[in-house]
Design an enzyme around this catalytic site. Structure first.
Site, mmCIF file in Angstrom:
data_model
loop_
_atom_site.group_PDB
_atom_site.id
_atom_site.type_symbol
_atom_site.label_atom_id
_atom_site.label_comp_id
_atom_site.label_asym_id
_atom_site.label_seq_id
_atom_site.Cartn_x
_atom_site.Cartn_y
_atom_site.Cartn_z
ATOM 1 N N VAL A 110 0.806 -1.227 0.000
ATOM 2 C CA VAL A 110 0.000 0.000 0.000
ATOM 3 C C VAL A 110 0.838 1.275 0.000
ATOM 4 O O VAL A 110 0.298 2.358 -0.223
ATOM 5 C CB VAL A 110 -0.959 0.056 1.215
ATOM 6 N N TYR A 111 2.124 1.188 0.252
ATOM 7 C CA TYR A 111 2.922 2.411 0.301
ATOM 8 C C TYR A 111 2.943 3.088 -1.071
ATOM 9 O O TYR A 111 3.443 2.518 -2.044
ATOM 10 C CB TYR A 111 4.353 2.111 0.745
ATOM 11 N N SER A 112 2.399 4.295 -1.099
ATOM 12 C CA SER A 112 2.347 5.085 -2.339
ATOM 13 C C SER A 112 1.777 4.273 -3.498
ATOM 14 O O SER A 112 2.283 4.303 -4.619
ATOM 15 C CB SER A 112 3.735 5.625 -2.690
ATOM 16 N N ASP A 113 0.705 3.520 -3.174
ATOM 17 C CA ASP A 113 -0.031 2.787 -4.209
ATOM 18 C C ASP A 113 0.870 1.851 -5.004
ATOM 19 O O ASP A 113 0.757 1.733 -6.221
ATOM 20 C CB ASP A 113 -0.717 3.788 -5.143
ATOM 21 N N GLY A 114 1.764 1.175 -4.297
ATOM 22 C CA GLY A 114 2.638 0.200 -4.942
ATOM 23 C C GLY A 114 3.928 0.761 -5.493
ATOM 24 O O GLY A 114 4.837 -0.002 -5.837
#
Length: 322
Positions: free
Chosen positions: A60-64
């Site tokens: 989930v960090y920065s949408d992958g």
């Protein structure tokens, strides 16, 4: 660089783990303060050159895009077998049914997506990012076991949850002959020590490696109490974690740092590193000085009196970070 065994496994990890939430496309996801790829690569390279082999990210960090940036950089700066690469699953990656959580479908989908973004055939540590109350723990643990047996992960770990939940997951795995969690990534620092009540003693008793997140309390322990940053101003989750009464602890950190001639961050990290149940704190690194402070903290030994002074102002806190 110091290296330790991760819990009771045979895996050697650097005493500092790089938290990769700082790396990612700023306009993707919820963290507009992240470093883009051009800015991230020098930080990752310096960490590798310093001997750090442990890197922690999440789908989930920065949408992958954190996984993408970290994967490309590590492929250039280190051999894959030299790196201990960790990522996480649970958070929502897309709208609609099965877009998040810890169902078998979600886990099997997300491990493949993470491996694709990271550009690798396996991760060393695959962690559940939180507890999923809507999925039976038997389903989750069997799916994680199958991920390991398929060669897509070497070990599995868990993150912030109640100690009884973690114990239930471990019991479920042991009862069925499935892979057990070898790590706990939980919220722990001088401003939040509630994990000392049950989770830390449980991990110490069971030989589980502890890799705490936010050892600098979202930067609050690294600066004056009234000082703010762009990240602090825009970090909505971080705003829920700490309270005004924590000021006295920050002041104690400041006093010891000034007396020692070191930074606040070095003192706060040295305190975490002094705890025998901690394997490697996860340190976010957005600037060169963040790495410098982490490395210096490995050499800083706090006295018993200094530790007592840092711990004395603490008062019970509401549970936060789940």
């Amino acid at each position: 660089m110091e290296y330790v065994k991760l819990g009771t496994t045979g895996l050697d990890v650097s005493r500092i783990c790089v938290g990769c939430m700082s790396f990612g496309v700023p306009d993707r996801g919820n963290h507009e303060w992240t470093l883009d790829e051009e800015q991230s690569r020098p930080v990752i390279r310096r960490a590798v050159e310093a001997g750090i082999n442990f890197f922690d990210t999440a789908n989930v960090y920065s949408d992958g895009t954190s996984e993408e940036i970290v994967g490309r950089a590590l492929a250039e700066y280190a051999r894959r077998d030299e790196i201990v690469l960790a990522t996480k699953v649970h958070g929502r990656m897309r709208p609609g049914p099965n877009g998040g959580g810890l169902s078998r479908k979600a886990i099997m989908t997300e491990i493949d997506n993470s491996l694709r973004r990271l550009g690798t055939d396996y991760v060393d540590l695959y962690q559940i990012h939180r507890w999923d109350p809507s999925t039976p723990i038997e389903e989750t643990m069997e799916a994680l076991h199958d991920v390991v047996k398929a060669g897509k992960a070497r070990y599995i770990g868990a993150s912030s949850m109640w100690a009884w939940q973690f114990a239930k997951a471990q019991f479920t795995a042991e009862r069925n002959g499935w892979t057990r969690f070898v790590t706990m990534q939980n919220h722990y620092n001088l401003l939040y020590r509630e994990e000392e009540r049950e989770m830390m003693p449980f991990c110490a008793d069971q030989g589980v490696g502890v890799i705490p997140w936010s050892p600098l309390a979202r930067g609050r322990l690294a600066r004056a109490w009234d000082e703010t940053t762009h990240r602090a101003a825009t970090d909505e989750f971080g705003k829920t974690l700490y309270q005004e009464g924590d000021r006295e602890i920050v002041e104690a950190v400041t006093a010891i740092a000034e007396a020692r001639g070191v930074t606040r961050a070095q003192v706060a990290l040295a305190w975490v590193l002094s705890k025998p149940f901690v394997s490697a704190p996860i340190v976010g690194m957005g600037k060169d000085r963040h790495l410098d402070d982490a490395l210096a903290a490995l050499e800083l030994r706090l006295t018993g009196d200094e530790i007592a002074r840092l711990e004395k102002p603490y008062t019970p806190h509401p549970v936060a970070g789940f």
